[in-house]
Design an enzyme around this catalytic site. Structure first.
Site, mmCIF file in Angstrom:
data_model
loop_
_atom_site.group_PDB
_atom_site.id
_atom_site.type_symbol
_atom_site.label_atom_id
_atom_site.label_comp_id
_atom_site.label_asym_id
_atom_site.label_seq_id
_atom_site.Cartn_x
_atom_site.Cartn_y
_atom_site.Cartn_z
ATOM 1 N N CYS A 52 0.963 -1.344 0.063
ATOM 2 C CA CYS A 52 -0.068 0.077 -0.037
ATOM 3 C C CYS A 52 0.870 1.192 0.122
ATOM 4 C CB CYS A 52 -0.935 0.061 1.246
ATOM 5 S SG CYS A 52 -2.048 1.222 1.504
ATOM 6 N N GLY A 53 0.389 2.434 -0.561
ATOM 7 C CA GLY A 53 1.025 3.576 -0.424
ATOM 8 C C GLY A 53 1.170 4.090 0.880
#
Length: 162
Positions: free
Chosen positions: A37-38
């Protein structure tokens, strides 16, 4: 609200447990996590919180979830290896589960009733949403995904709970 500390859970290696068993009398920051995930960089801040406040009766607990664009696709072994090797995670990780929808884990059925600082309850917005749970099993704070572990609001809430 049900006492969150007594809801049945499973560890990452599928052993039955509860927050009470995992954390004892500690204050808990429960976070739905994802490895791709970012916001995955927040693991570093979670490890820092664990190191800073752990000796005072606090623990982070990670709750892997693959509901947000498949950002936690790995097996339990892959998740454990990634977290340990990449970020030095030494706090407990639970089995991968859903946090929203019809298959939402019962723990998140209860957690999503809690409102954030703006008064909004309901579904988890994304990976890395955080819930501060007191020693008595009540939700003391809800922090949305973009609120980083190092944010003063998170640290202040932990300090107040300890």
């Amino acid at each position: 609200m049900t006492n969150l500390r007594e809801i049945p859970l499973r560890t990452l290696d599928e052993k039955p447990t509860t927050l009470a068993e995992l954390a004892g009398e500690k204050v808990v920051l429960l976070v739905n996590v994802a490895s791709k995930c970012g916001l995955t960089y927040q693991y570093a801040g979670l490890v820092e919180l664990q190191q800073t406040y752990g000796p005072r009766g606090f623990t982070v607990i990670g709750f892997p979830c693959n509901q947000f664009k498949g950002q936690e696709p790995g097996t339990a072994e892959e998740i454990a290896e990634f977290c340990s090797a990449t970020y030095g995670v030494d706090f407990p990780l639970l089995a991968k589960n859903d946090v929203n929808g019809e298959n939402r884990h019962p723990l998140y059925t209860e957690l999503t009733r809690a409102a954030d600082v703006e008064g909004a309850a309901g579904d988890i917005q994304w990976n890395f949403e955080k819930f501060l749970i007191g020693r008595d099993g009540t939700v003391l704070g809800r922090f949305r995904p973009r609120t980083e572990p190092k944010d003063p609001a998170v640290k202040d809430a932990i300090e107040a709970a300890l």
